[in-house]
Scaffold this motif. Structure first.
Motif, PDB file in Angstrom:
ATOM      1  N   ALA A   1      12.785  41.950 -19.569  1.00 60.94           N
ATOM      2  CA  ALA A   1      11.597  41.818 -18.722  1.00 60.94           C
ATOM      3  C   ALA A   1      10.293  41.987 -19.490  1.00 60.94           C
ATOM      4  O   ALA A   1       9.220  41.813 -18.908  1.00 60.94           O
ATOM      5  N   LEU A   2      10.350  42.319 -20.775  1.00 58.11           N
ATOM      6  CA  LEU A   2       9.122  42.552 -21.547  1.00 58.11           C
ATOM      7  C   LEU A   2       8.465  41.214 -21.903  1.00 58.11           C
ATOM      8  O   LEU A   2       9.025  40.421 -22.665  1.00 58.11           O
ATOM      9  N   PRO A   3       7.259  40.951 -21.390  1.00 60.89           N
ATOM     10  CA  PRO A   3       6.657  39.628 -21.584  1.00 60.89           C
ATOM     11  C   PRO A   3       6.255  39.323 -23.025  1.00 60.89           C
ATOM     12  O   PRO A   3       6.439  38.197 -23.492  1.00 60.89           O
ATOM     13  N   TYR A   4       5.710  40.321 -23.735  1.00 61.52           N
ATOM     14  CA  TYR A   4       5.249  40.006 -25.093  1.00 61.52           C
ATOM     15  C   TYR A   4       6.424  39.881 -26.055  1.00 61.52           C
ATOM     16  O   TYR A   4       6.403  39.046 -26.961  1.00 61.52           O
ATOM     17  N   LEU A   5       7.453  40.691 -25.872  1.00 55.60           N
ATOM     18  CA  LEU A   5       8.658  40.534 -26.689  1.00 55.60           C
ATOM     19  C   LEU A   5       9.254  39.149 -26.468  1.00 55.60           C
ATOM     20  O   LEU A   5       9.663  38.473 -27.425  1.00 55.60           O
ATOM     21  N   ASP A   6       9.277  38.696 -25.218  1.00 53.90           N
ATOM     22  CA  ASP A   6       9.780  37.361 -24.918  1.00 53.90           C
ATOM     23  C   ASP A   6       8.926  36.295 -25.597  1.00 53.90           C
ATOM     24  O   ASP A   6       9.452  35.335 -26.170  1.00 53.90           O
ATOM     25  N   ALA A   7       7.611  36.466 -25.557  1.00 51.61           N
ATOM     26  CA  ALA A   7       6.706  35.491 -26.178  1.00 51.61           C
ATOM     27  C   ALA A   7       6.879  35.455 -27.692  1.00 51.61           C
ATOM     28  O   ALA A   7       6.870  34.373 -28.303  1.00 51.61           O
ATOM     29  N   VAL A   8       7.042  36.621 -28.320  1.00 50.99           N
ATOM     30  CA  VAL A   8       7.238  36.670 -29.772  1.00 50.99           C
ATOM     31  C   VAL A   8       8.532  35.958 -30.158  1.00 50.99           C
ATOM     32  O   VAL A   8       8.576  35.197 -31.131  1.00 50.99           O
ATOM     33  N   CYS A   9       9.598  36.185 -29.395  1.00 49.70           N
ATOM     34  CA  CYS A   9      10.873  35.537 -29.699  1.00 49.70           C
ATOM     35  C   CYS A   9      10.774  34.026 -29.514  1.00 49.70           C
ATOM     36  O   CYS A   9      11.265  33.252 -30.346  1.00 49.70           O
ATOM     37  N   ARG A  10      10.147  33.595 -28.441  1.00 52.65           N
ATOM     38  CA  ARG A  10       9.983  32.158 -28.225  1.00 52.65           C
ATOM     39  C   ARG A  10       9.183  31.521 -29.370  1.00 52.65           C
ATOM     40  O   ARG A  10       9.549  30.459 -29.879  1.00 52.65           O
ATOM     41  N   GLU A  11       8.092  32.176 -29.735  1.00 51.99           N
ATOM     42  CA  GLU A  11       7.234  31.622 -30.785  1.00 51.99           C
ATOM     43  C   GLU A  11       7.941  31.604 -32.131  1.00 51.99           C
ATOM     44  O   GLU A  11       7.831  30.650 -32.904  1.00 51.99           O
ATOM     45  N   SER A  12       8.694  32.650 -32.409  1.00 50.72           N
ATOM     46  CA  SER A  12       9.435  32.707 -33.669  1.00 50.72           C
ATOM     47  C   SER A  12      10.519  31.638 -33.709  1.00 50.72           C
ATOM     48  O   SER A  12      10.704  30.963 -34.731  1.00 50.72           O
ATOM     49  N   LEU A  13      11.237  31.461 -32.597  1.00 50.57           N
ATOM     50  CA  LEU A  13      12.284  30.446 -32.551  1.00 50.57           C
ATOM     51  C   LEU A  13      11.695  29.035 -32.540  1.00 50.57           C
ATOM     52  O   LEU A  13      12.328  28.086 -32.997  1.00 50.57           O
ATOM     53  N   ARG A  14      10.477  28.890 -32.029  1.00 51.37           N
ATOM     54  CA  ARG A  14       9.807  27.595 -32.086  1.00 51.37           C
ATOM     55  C   ARG A  14       9.522  27.197 -33.535  1.00 51.37           C
ATOM     56  O   ARG A  14       9.763  26.062 -33.956  1.00 51.37           O
ATOM     57  N   LEU A  15       9.011  28.141 -34.300  1.00 53.76           N
ATOM     58  CA  LEU A  15       8.661  27.855 -35.691  1.00 53.76           C
ATOM     59  C   LEU A  15       9.859  27.914 -36.623  1.00 53.76           C
ATOM     60  O   LEU A  15       9.851  27.303 -37.688  1.00 53.76           O
ATOM     61  N   GLY A  16      10.888  28.639 -36.226  1.00 59.81           N
ATOM     62  CA  GLY A  16      12.030  28.857 -37.108  1.00 59.81           C
ATOM     63  C   GLY A  16      13.257  28.098 -36.668  1.00 59.81           C
ATOM     64  O   GLY A  16      14.285  28.708 -36.332  1.00 59.81           O
ATOM     65  N   THR A  17      13.191  26.775 -36.660  1.00 55.79           N
ATOM     66  CA  THR A  17      14.362  25.971 -36.308  1.00 55.79           C
ATOM     67  C   THR A  17      15.350  26.040 -37.462  1.00 55.79           C
ATOM     68  O   THR A  17      15.149  25.410 -38.499  1.00 55.79           O
ATOM     69  N   ALA A  18      16.408  26.823 -37.288  1.00 62.11           N
ATOM     70  CA  ALA A  18      17.334  27.078 -38.399  1.00 62.11           C
ATOM     71  C   ALA A  18      17.926  25.785 -38.941  1.00 62.11           C
ATOM     72  O   ALA A  18      17.987  25.560 -40.148  1.00 62.11           O
ATOM     73  N   VAL A  19      18.410  24.933 -38.034  1.00 62.17           N
ATOM     74  CA  VAL A  19      18.932  23.621 -38.429  1.00 62.17           C
ATOM     75  C   VAL A  19      17.818  22.611 -38.141  1.00 62.17           C
ATOM     76  O   VAL A  19      17.577  22.271 -36.987  1.00 62.17           O
TER      77      VAL A  19
END
Length: 533
Positions: free
Chosen positions: A369-387
């Motif tokens: 439920a933490l909004p900023y943790l969710d935003a950080v993860c989304r942003e990191s996964l957006r920039l960090g496309t592993a494949v």
């Protein structure tokens, strides 16, 4: 008689040559109006640039101007298509019967992982996915969270001990790989690899998966030449060949694969004995992904059951994908937060406030439920496309429609494109997650255009986990794992960039390093935070 054999061979060669030339000419005629970067030669075309560790600069050039698609020069005069248009990509990933994974991809995964999700197509893939899906449900993830949390507490303690003799800087890719392997071992397989007690040497499996993809990726041209041949070579013959071929790189891949196979078989036999004895008091308590899958498999009708070969394939696939890609996601998130101290402090404050509100604990539901943790993860996964890319091959003539027309080399707009059978189509997942700025706040106020024109990905309007029936089945597990990792580390440590310049290289999976020839690593400065609970 010899003359008849010669005539037959000549006829076969003529037929193959005619088919080869006709295929090349057909593709060139259909894509003649689409721009292509200059070819680097007949043998590899643009593939040497596309699959180079330094491909980021090449992709930046062809992405310039945000085209919907460009033409690429492929292997031995072949013509391929490179697509970033969201509507066209949706057609590609949603219809694997038309746009199927390439033979190169399927055969390579079969040789390394066996008959798991990455190596199967059609009804067999659908059956495997159906059997595995309950293990990744919301309730299953909630059951796994305490297991993940305990592993991360051990990870944090190991970092604290390492800091005492590391002069304030650690290779966080190495430590993320240790953590990811232990997490997938415990939560995924109900097995501890004991990675935090392997100093100064890493667990052999951890080292194997760290090196395997870059080694395989470096043999792209060799693998391309074997496409279509591997299916006809019995497994024991190919293994014998790999054991004895004098090429050191190939023999190294075989040695790494043996480590993977040994770990896979050990986990499987251990789990089989525990399930036979109905023993759920061991690691994972029967709630890990493998236990859930094997129990469901035992109860399934015979026509739905997975074979032993398929179960082994799921184990090696799960260990590998959930370690290498998860470690990269952890490392990427830490690197981005290290470079953005304001975002790091804002996240730390949110985590500490949530823990205080929870009486010193952070539950699964509270974390989600933490909004900023969710935003950080989304942003990191957006920039960090592993494949960073996936390649599909058309199994029939088809039409691609574009939401944004291509401007042809003649200046005319192209809204639909005929794509011939047997055409490789490269989908740039990395390029679709575009803006390079790390800004978690963007997720709290997405523009209407993004909400109206969603990307066809599985996860939060992103292509990081691909999409469609072949999309990543474990994306919610990885999201939970990344959130839990940041929640455990950021409240305890402050991360800052190293004085060494780190770049990210495309070696099958994007990995950080000091230069293209050095082993993958992510040095970060790390210190304890006084406010740690």
């Amino acid at each position: 008689m010899p003359s008849l054999i010669v005539i037959a061979l000549v006829l076969v060669l003529a037929w193959v040559t005619l088919h080869f030339v006709r295929d090349r000419v057909s593709k060139r005629s259909h894509f003649s109006r689409i721009w292509a970067p200059p070819s680097q030669g007949f043998i590899m075309g643009n593939l040497g640039q596309l699959y180079s560790p330094l491909a980021r600069s090449f992709l930046a050039k062809i992405d310039k101007g945000a085209p919907s698609a460009v033409k690429l020069h492929g292997y031995m005069g072949d013509t391929q298509l490179y697509v970033v248009d969201a509507y066209a990509v949706s057609q590609i990933v949603s219809h694997p019967e038309v746009h199927a994974p390439t033979d190169l991809y399927v055969q390579g995964n079969t040789m390394v992982f066996g008959k798991g999700l990455l190596s199967t197509l059609g009804p067999r893939h659908k059956k495997q996915r159906k059997m595995m899906s309950p293990a990744f449900s919301a309730s299953a993830l909630r059951d796994m969270f305490p297991i993940v949390h305990q592993a991360l507490l051990r990870f944090r303690s190991a970092l604290e001990q390492e800091m005492d003799c590391a002069q304030g800087e650690l290779d966080m890719l190495r430590w993320s790989t240790k953590a990811a392997l232990e997490i997938v071992g415990l939560a995924g397989l109900g097995h501890s690899f004991d990675t935090f007690n392997q100093d100064p040497e890493d667990h052999p499996y951890s080292k194997a998966i760290h090196d395997l993809v870059p080694e395989i990726f470096s043999l792209f041209a060799f693998r391309q030449g074997l496409t279509g041949v591997i299916d006809y070579i019995p497994r024991f013959i190919s293994n014998t060949f790999l054991d004895n071929v004098p090429w050191p790189k190939v023999r190294r891949i075989r040695r790494l694969k043996k480590i993977v196979d040994a770990a896979t078989w050990g986990v499987y036999t251990e789990k089989l004995e525990l399930l036979k004895s109905n023993d759920f008091t061991s690691v994972g308590h029967g709630k890990d992904i493998l236990s859930v899958t094997m129990k469901m498999n035992a109860r399934a009708p015979s026509e739905d059951k997975l074979s032993e070969e398929e179960i082994l394939g799921q184990i090696s696939t799960l260990i590998f994908t959930a370690t290498d890609t998860a470690a990269g996601a952890m490392a990427r998130a830490l690197a981005q937060l290290a470079g953005s101290p304001c975002a790091q402090q804002k996240l730390r404050s949110e985590l500490l406030d949530a823990r205080k509100a929870g009486g010193g604990k952070l539950s699964y539901d509270a974390m989600q439920a933490l909004p900023y943790l969710d935003a950080v993860c989304r942003e990191s996964l957006r920039l960090g496309t592993a494949v960073p890319m996936l390649t599909r091959t058309t199994k029939m003539d088809t039409i691609l429609n574009f939401s944004k027309p291509i401007v042809g080399t003649d200046g005319e707009k192209i809204s639909t494109l005929h794509v011939p059978n047997n055409t490789n189509v490269v989908v740039s997942l990395r390029s679709m997650n575009r803006n390079p700025e790390f800004k978690p706040e963007r997720w709290s106020n997405l523009p209407d255009v993004l909400l109206e024109h969603r990307l066809p990905g599985l996860y939060t309007n992103l292509m990081t986990f691909s999409g469609g029936p072949k999309g990543c089945i474990a994306f919610k597990f990885m999201e939970m794992e990344l959130k839990a990792t940041l929640a455990t580390l950021i409240e305890a440590f402050e991360f800052n960039p190293s004085d060494d310049q780190v770049q990210w290289y495309m070696k099958g999976i994007e990995k950080p390093g000091l230069d293209v020839r050095s082993p993958a690593s992510l040095p970060l400065k790390i210190r304890r935070v006084d406010s740690m609970p």
